[in-house]
Design an enzyme around this catalytic site. Structure first.
Site, mmCIF file in Angstrom:
data_model
loop_
_atom_site.group_PDB
_atom_site.id
_atom_site.type_symbol
_atom_site.label_atom_id
_atom_site.label_comp_id
_atom_site.label_asym_id
_atom_site.label_seq_id
_atom_site.Cartn_x
_atom_site.Cartn_y
_atom_site.Cartn_z
ATOM 1 N N LYS A 194 1.579 3.953 -3.080
ATOM 2 C CA LYS A 194 1.170 5.353 -2.873
ATOM 3 C C LYS A 194 2.365 6.285 -3.094
ATOM 4 O O LYS A 194 2.208 7.398 -3.623
ATOM 5 C CB LYS A 194 0.596 5.551 -1.476
ATOM 6 C CG LYS A 194 -0.784 4.941 -1.263
ATOM 7 C CD LYS A 194 -1.851 5.529 -2.178
ATOM 8 C CE LYS A 194 -2.282 6.906 -1.730
ATOM 9 N NZ LYS A 194 -3.378 7.436 -2.575
ATOM 10 N N TYR A 246 0.821 -1.214 0.000
ATOM 11 C CA TYR A 246 0.000 0.000 0.000
ATOM 12 C C TYR A 246 0.858 1.269 0.000
ATOM 13 O O TYR A 246 0.763 2.104 -0.906
ATOM 14 C CB TYR A 246 -0.950 -0.013 1.201
ATOM 15 C CG TYR A 246 -1.582 1.325 1.499
ATOM 16 C CD1 TYR A 246 -2.340 1.991 0.541
ATOM 17 C CD2 TYR A 246 -1.426 1.927 2.753
ATOM 18 C CE1 TYR A 246 -2.919 3.226 0.813
ATOM 19 C CE2 TYR A 246 -2.003 3.151 3.036
ATOM 20 C CZ TYR A 246 -2.743 3.797 2.066
ATOM 21 O OH TYR A 246 -3.306 5.022 2.334
#
Length: 505
Positions: free
Chosen positions: A243, A239
């Site tokens: 990002k 994640y």
């Protein structure tokens, strides 16, 4: 440059504006949509791209997953019987897909958006820590690219705001600065991150796995690949890794090189751990299991007897409504700006108004003592203390002795004796062991996170608010975590909110 602002300027700015908001079906997206509609009913249009096969399905998703939520109760009260006609006039659902070029939109819709849009807010993301690498790249990286391509076509675009996460910094100590990530930057010395190389790698791996024809093995391999690549470059999970790449893609498309000529003001909002609504429109409202909420739920069910955490460390939390207030203020501050540099805002609390994990523990203990859970048998569940380990080594040693060895013994006894009692005990211990280890695997790095986030840019934004902190305007657009009593917030608002909207839904 951030000029002087007040409530009136923020509200007035959104009048007659056309705004595209991705990620509107998510927790933060809903709060943003509701806030704009509530404080500025004269907004021109809010376009909401949602994954759907056609316009009818998109509208149904928007109604059930966004507008139909309890969060919109105050807005419904304001408009009464005219609520639905107001929504139909202002909100435009779009059947779209962030993982496709042009967002999967028809050419006529793209042309309309290019002429109409004043603001783009990218809140779409997959937040699964161990997402499939191909999916995470498609949503968190390529989705940014496709949205930037749309932004370049918009003749009247005033600002592009991208929602990232403060944890793109990875696992570190000290003070994390509010600065943009450099192209190719990694967290491991001697490595260079090339997004095109990663895209080719995942494409080749996926093709090989698809040819093998084992869907289950493909899913696992894609998840393992994401985690392996993240850790190769120094990030703890897929994640935050993707990002970070999304921020780099944003810089490449709209700020660096050829992207600079478009002159679009770009803002990155990096919130830390987002928690339930503090003030308006509905205190305590929350959706999904946030990072610290998994601990609260485990404590509520009394399936959490120990955890990896240092109660003296700071848990950097920010209520969802404060994050949205910061996003709206930043949009106003940077709209029509001449600077082609990205403005980065840490929407965080560790520097300004820190709260230790001890706050969560003591308020949780107090709450469940006074509001005990009732078991399936109708008997109140006894609230027991949780033991916290300050290091991974001590936690693993405890789990090996307390759970792993007894589990193996119980499994052996159940097989040899065919005993139902042993089998039940094994199942119960196995469930608790799996639950705790999963929590630690997912959230352990955050529980032991030792850095704090510099928020100088956010402080400048707060100081630009001409409204006195004690006024109603400050309450409507609170940007300051110092206005929050953390003990009161967790005990009276957040924990009850988790119990109502997450555990008991």
């Amino acid at each position: 440059m951030v000029g002087t602002m007040d409530e009136a300027r923020i509200i007035e700015y959104f009048k007659n504006k056309s705004i595209l908001i991705t990620g509107s079906t998510g927790f933060l997206g809903k709060i943003l949509v509701e806030k704009i509609l509530r404080v500025q009913p004269d907004v021109r249009k809010i376009y909401l791209p949602v994954r759907a096969v056609d316009a009818a399905t998109a509208k149904q998703r928007m109604q059930t997953e966004v507008i139909g939520k309890e969060l919109f109760g105050l807005l419904k009260e304001q408009h009464g019987k005219g609520f639905q006609s107001f929504i139909d006039e202002k909100v435009v659902p779009l059947a779209a897909d962030m993982m496709h070029q042009n967002l999967g939109l028809e050419e006529s819709t793209l042309q309309e958006l290019a002429k109409d849009l004043n603001i783009i807010v990218n809140g779409a993301a997959t937040t699964n820590f161990y997402e499939r690498y191909d999916v995470a790249l498609d949503v968190n990286v390529m989705g940014v690219k496709y949205l930037c391509q749309l932004a370049k076509k918009c003749a009247n675009l005033e600002v592009f705001l991208h929602v990232s996460t403060a944890y793109v910094c990875g696992e570190r100590s000290g003070v994390v600065q509010e600065r943009a990530l450099r192209e190719g930057e990694t967290l491991r010395e001697g490595t260079y991150l090339d997004i095109e190389t990663e895209l080719r790698l995942v494409g080749e791996q996926r093709q090989q796995l698809e040819d093998a024809g084992d869907a289950k093995a493909e899913r696992k391999a894609m998840k393992d690949l994401g985690l392996a690549r993240a850790r190769h470059f120094g990030w703890p999970n897929t994640y935050v890794f993707t990002k970070a790449m999304g921020e780099m893609m944003l810089q490449e498309q709209l700020v660096a090189g050829a992207g600079r000529r478009h002159g679009i003001p770009v803002v990155i909002a990096r919130p830390s751990i987002i928690t339930s609504v503090h003030r308006d429109p509905l205190p305590g409202w929350i959706e999904g299991t946030r990072t610290i909420d998994a601990i609260i739920i485990g404590y509520a069910k009394q399936s959490l007897s120990c955890f990896l955490a240092d109660l003296d460390l700071i848990m950097d939390v920010v209520p969802g409504d404060l994050v949205v207030n910061a996003m709206m203020a930043a949009m106003v501050a940077h709209s029509r700006g001449s600077s082609s540099e990205m403005a980065v805002y840490h929407v965080t609390s560790s520097m300004r108004h820190p709260a230790a994990y001890a706050v969560l523990y003591r308020t949780g203990w107090r709450y469940f003592l006074e509001n005990p859970r009732v078991g399936k048998d109708g008997v109140a569940v006894r609230t027991r203390p949780v033991y916290f380990f300050r290091t991974i080594a001590s936690f693993r040693a405890f789990m090996a002795v307390a759970y792993a060895l007894p589990l193996q013994l119980l499994r052996l006894l159940s097989l040899l004796c065919f005993g139902l009692l042993f089998a039940r005990r094994y199942a119960d211990l196995s469930r608790k062991y799996s639950f705790v280890m999963q929590l630690v695997d997912l959230y352990g790095p955050f529980a032991l996170f030792k850095a704090c986030f510099d928020d100088l840019n956010m402080e400048k934004l707060r100081l630009s608010m001409a409204t006195p902190p004690s006024s109603a305007a400050a309450a409507l657009f609170n940007l300051d975590p110092k206005n929050i009593d953390w003990d009161d917030y967790f005990y009276r608002i957040h924990i009850p909110g988790v119990m109502k909207y997450v555990l008991n839904k």
